[in-house]
Design an enzyme around this catalytic site. Structure first.
Site, PDB file in Angstrom:
ATOM      1  N   GLU A 133       1.002  -1.123   0.009  1.00 45.08           N
ATOM      2  CA  GLU A 133       0.020  -0.034  -0.067  1.00 45.08           C
ATOM      3  C   GLU A 133       1.017   1.184  -0.032  1.00 45.08           C
ATOM      4  O   GLU A 133       1.330   1.773   0.994  1.00 45.08           O
ATOM      5  CB  GLU A 133      -0.846   0.067   1.313  1.00 45.08           C
ATOM      6  CG  GLU A 133      -1.936   1.109   1.247  1.00 45.08           C
ATOM      7  CD  GLU A 133      -3.149   0.899   2.116  1.00 45.08           C
ATOM      8  OE1 GLU A 133      -4.020   1.635   2.019  1.00 45.08           O
ATOM      9  OE2 GLU A 133      -2.781   0.411   3.107  1.00 45.08           O
ATOM     10  N   HIS A 199      -5.364   6.195  -2.277  1.00 42.46           N
ATOM     11  CA  HIS A 199      -4.551   7.231  -1.520  1.00 42.46           C
ATOM     12  C   HIS A 199      -4.189   8.225  -2.521  1.00 42.46           C
ATOM     13  O   HIS A 199      -3.072   8.548  -2.626  1.00 42.46           O
ATOM     14  CB  HIS A 199      -3.183   6.842  -0.676  1.00 42.46           C
ATOM     15  CG  HIS A 199      -3.861   5.889   0.537  1.00 42.46           C
ATOM     16  ND1 HIS A 199      -4.123   6.574   1.735  1.00 42.46           N
ATOM     17  CD2 HIS A 199      -3.871   4.626   0.708  1.00 42.46           C
ATOM     18  CE1 HIS A 199      -4.376   5.832   2.677  1.00 42.46           C
ATOM     19  NE2 HIS A 199      -4.392   4.548   1.984  1.00 42.46           N
ATOM     20  N   ASN A 223     -12.433   5.810   0.361  1.00 40.31           N
ATOM     21  CA  ASN A 223     -11.704   6.020   1.561  1.00 40.31           C
ATOM     22  C   ASN A 223     -10.212   6.414   1.030  1.00 40.31           C
ATOM     23  O   ASN A 223      -9.610   5.975   0.248  1.00 40.31           O
ATOM     24  CB  ASN A 223     -11.348   5.020   2.598  1.00 40.31           C
ATOM     25  CG  ASN A 223     -12.928   4.596   3.346  1.00 40.31           C
ATOM     26  OD1 ASN A 223     -13.305   3.438   2.984  1.00 40.31           O
ATOM     27  ND2 ASN A 223     -13.221   5.452   4.084  1.00 40.31           N
ATOM     28  N   ARG A 231     -19.891  17.035 -11.230  1.00 47.45           N
ATOM     29  CA  ARG A 231     -19.190  17.665 -12.396  1.00 47.45           C
ATOM     30  C   ARG A 231     -17.716  17.311 -12.354  1.00 47.45           C
ATOM     31  O   ARG A 231     -16.994  17.454 -13.511  1.00 47.45           O
ATOM     32  CB  ARG A 231     -19.341  19.203 -12.042  1.00 47.45           C
ATOM     33  CG  ARG A 231     -20.473  19.674 -12.438  1.00 47.45           C
ATOM     34  CD  ARG A 231     -20.748  21.179 -12.510  1.00 47.45           C
ATOM     35  NE  ARG A 231     -20.465  21.810 -11.202  1.00 47.45           N
ATOM     36  CZ  ARG A 231     -21.277  22.098 -10.487  1.00 47.45           C
ATOM     37  NH1 ARG A 231     -22.648  21.767 -10.788  1.00 47.45           N
ATOM     38  NH2 ARG A 231     -21.014  22.610  -9.169  1.00 47.45           N
ATOM     39  N   ASP A 278      -8.957  -4.548   5.746  1.00 48.80           N
ATOM     40  CA  ASP A 278      -7.615  -3.274   6.126  1.00 48.80           C
ATOM     41  C   ASP A 278      -7.705  -3.161   7.558  1.00 48.80           C
ATOM     42  O   ASP A 278      -7.341  -2.289   8.068  1.00 48.80           O
ATOM     43  CB  ASP A 278      -8.521  -2.069   5.568  1.00 48.80           C
ATOM     44  CG  ASP A 278      -7.557  -0.863   5.587  1.00 48.80           C
ATOM     45  OD1 ASP A 278      -6.061  -1.193   5.552  1.00 48.80           O
ATOM     46  OD2 ASP A 278      -7.720   0.335   5.562  1.00 48.80           O
ATOM     47  N   LEU A 311      -9.671   7.851  10.278  1.00 49.49           N
ATOM     48  CA  LEU A 311      -9.578   6.236  10.411  1.00 49.49           C
ATOM     49  C   LEU A 311      -8.203   5.795   9.736  1.00 49.49           C
ATOM     50  O   LEU A 311      -7.481   6.067   8.715  1.00 49.49           O
ATOM     51  CB  LEU A 311     -10.748   5.697   9.370  1.00 49.49           C
ATOM     52  CG  LEU A 311     -12.087   6.200  10.043  1.00 49.49           C
ATOM     53  CD1 LEU A 311     -13.114   5.772   8.813  1.00 49.49           C
ATOM     54  CD2 LEU A 311     -12.460   5.083  11.137  1.00 49.49           C
ATOM     55  N   ALA A 312      -7.765   4.616  10.568  1.00 51.84           N
ATOM     56  CA  ALA A 312      -6.459   3.955  10.688  1.00 51.84           C
ATOM     57  C   ALA A 312      -6.852   2.491  10.227  1.00 51.84           C
ATOM     58  O   ALA A 312      -6.209   1.680  11.344  1.00 51.84           O
ATOM     59  CB  ALA A 312      -5.695   4.558  11.650  1.00 51.84           C
ATOM     60  N   GLY A 313      -7.258   2.238   9.042  1.00 50.28           N
ATOM     61  CA  GLY A 313      -7.342   0.674   9.054  1.00 50.28           C
ATOM     62  C   GLY A 313      -8.682   0.426   9.801  1.00 50.28           C
ATOM     63  O   GLY A 313      -9.535   1.350  10.198  1.00 50.28           O
TER      64      GLY A 313
END
Length: 389
Positions: A133, A199, A223, A231, A278, A311-313
Site C-alpha cells: 500500500e 490514496h 476512503n 461535475r 484493512d 480512520l486508521a485501518g
C-alpha cells in the site's frame, strides 16, 4: 484431518448455487466431490456440522495490516500470527499489507512476508504474498499513512521490492496523478502485479489514465481518495464506470455506509467488488492504544483512528464483513460470499480457490446461522474449529 473427510451441512454455497442440505468430500488438499442431499457412504470420515451451518468457499483478504495484537512488518512470526487470527474468521488466503516506511524497513517487511509464504504454518490462512500500500501514493490523501514515508514513483525502488519478495509481491497501490505513475503502473502490471489506485487525489481523467496504463483496481473505495462529485467524478466515478476495474470495500458500516455498500454492489455486481478488512493489529482485541506501523493509533468503540481523527485501518474480520453486507446492506448471501472469495481469488489468478467444486483447493469456511466462522479448512487441513478438539 484424515486423508479423506466428508462434511455434511444444512447448506453448501458453491457460490454459483446453494445446495441445501449438501456435502463436500475433501481428499488431501483438494475437493473430490460436492453434492446435494444426504452424503454418500464409504468415501471418507463423516463429519456432520452443527444445525444451521453453511459451508462456503474460504475467504481471500487482499488487504490486511494486522490483527490479534500482531502487525505486518519485519517479524515473520508476527505475520504468521496475523494469518492464524484471520483463519479463525474464515480467511483461507491473505496478502499481508505493508504501509509506507523507510526503504530498509519496507524491504525487510516484504522479505518477512516471503518467508511465511514459503513455509506457512499449518494452523493459519495461506500467506500468498505482499500487498504494497504505497509508498507511491499522494500526500494529499494520506489517510493514516505517514506523509514522511511517501515517495514519488520510482521504478528502481519498485524493482528492489519485487526482488526482495522473490516473486511474492502480488498487489501494489499507486496514486495515478503522481509524476511517473503511469510508467510505474505499466511496469508493475507487466511484472504480473495487480495494480490498484488509491490514496489519491486523482481527477477522473487522471484515474482513467491510470486504468489505461494497466491498473485494474481501486483500493478501499471512497476512503483516502477524492470524493465523487457530479461535475468531477474523480477516481470513484472512474472506477464505478469502468467495467474491468474491481473495487475494494471495507464493509464495516463505518468506512462505508450500508446504503453505499448496496449502491456499489448494484453498480458493479458481485464479480467486481472485493471485500477487504484493512484490519490493523487491534482486530479481535478491546479498545485501547495500538499502532499502525510505528504510528500510534487509538481504538474507541471498535474504530481505529490517528491522533488527528483519521480512520486508521479497521478492526474488521471478513466473516463480519459478509454479515454487514447481508444484514445491513441487504445484499444476497451468495453475492456477499462471492465478494469475499471468488472475486478476490480471481484478481490474483487463483483458479483453484474461491469456489467449491471438484479439483479446487479445499479452502472452506463453516458459518453458523449468524454468519460467524465456526470452522476453517485451509488446503485440506483444519486451521480452526476442528470437531472434537
Amino acid at each position: 484431518m484424515t486423508d479423506a473427510v466428508l462434511l455434511a451441512a444444512g447448506a453448501v454455497q458453491t457460490p454459483s448455487e446453494r445446495l441445501a442440505p449438501g456435502w463436500v468430500h475433501v481428499s488431501g488438499e483438494r475437493i473430490a466431490a460436492v453434492g446435494a442431499g444426504e452424503p454418500p457412504d464409504g468415501i471418507g470420515a463423516l463429519v456432520r456440522l452443527p444445525d444451521g451451518a453453511t459451508i462456503a468457499p474460504g475467504f481471500v483478504d487482499l488487504h490486511i495490516h494486522g490483527s490479534g495484537g500482531a502487525q505486518v512488518g519485519a517479524d515473520a512470526g508476527a505475520i504468521a500470527d496475523v494469518a492464524r487470527f484471520a483463519a479463525r474468521h474464515g480467511t483461507t488466503t491473505l496478502l499481508p499489507t505493508t504501509v509506507p516506511s523507510a526503504d530498509a524497513a519496507l524491504t525487510d517487511a516484504v522479505r518477512a512476508v516471503a518467508l511465511v509464504a514459503a513455509d506457512p504454518p499449518g494452523d493459519a490462512a495461506r500467506v500468498l504474498g505482499s500487498h504494497l500500500e504505497g509508498p507511491f501514493v499522494s500526500p494529499a490523501r494520506p489517510g493514516a499513512l505517514e506523509i514522511r514515508h511517501l515517495r514519488s514513483p520510482d521504478p528502481t525502488e519498485l524493482q528492489r521490492l519485487l526482488d526482495a519478495g522473490g516473486g511474492t509481491v502480488r498487489v501494489i497501490t499507486v496514486a495515478p496523478e503522481l509524476d511517473g505513475a503511469p510508467e510505474l503502473i505499466g511496469a508493475a502490471a507487466a511484472a504480473g502485479l495487480h495494480v490498484s489506485l488509491g490514496h489519491t487525489d486523482a481527477t477522473y481523467d487522471e484515474a482513467m489514465a491510470g486504468f489505461a496504463a494497466g491498473a485494474r483496481g481501486a483500493t478501499h473505495l471512497f476512503n483516502a481518495m477524492r470524493p465523487l462529485h457530479h461535475r468531477e467524478p474523480g477516481i470513484i466515478g472512474a472506477a464505478l464506470s469502468t467495467d474491468e476495474v474491481t473495487v475494494e470495500l471495507i464493509a464495516d458500516a463505518t468506512h462505508v455506509h450500508p446504503a453505499v455498500i448496496r449502491f456499489v454492489h448494484a453498480a458493479k455486481g458481485a464479480a467486481r467488488v472485493a471485500l477487504v478488512t484493512d484490519a490493523m493489529m487491534a482486530a479481535g482485541l478491546p479498545d485501547g492504544e495500538y499502532a499502525l506501523g510505528d504510528r500510534p493509533i487509538a481504538v474507541v468503540h471498535g474504530e481505529a483512528r490517528t491522533e488527528s481523527g483519521s480512520l486508521a485501518g479497521s478492526t474488521l474480520t471478513l466473516d463480519r464483513a459478509v454479515g454487514v453486507c447481508v444484514e445491513q446492506a441487504g445484499i444476497p448471501l451468495a453475492d456477499a460470499l462471492r465478494m469475499a472469495s471468488a472475486t478476490p481469488a480471481g484478481l490474483l489468478g487463483l483458479d483453484d480457490a474461491g469456489r467449491i467444486a471438484p479439483g479446487a483447493r479445499a479452502d472452506l469456511v463453516v458459518l453458523d446461522s449468524e454468519l460467524r466462522a465456526i470452522a476453517t479448512i485451509v488446503g485440506g487441513r483444519w486451521a480452526h474449529g476442528e470437531p472434537g478438539t
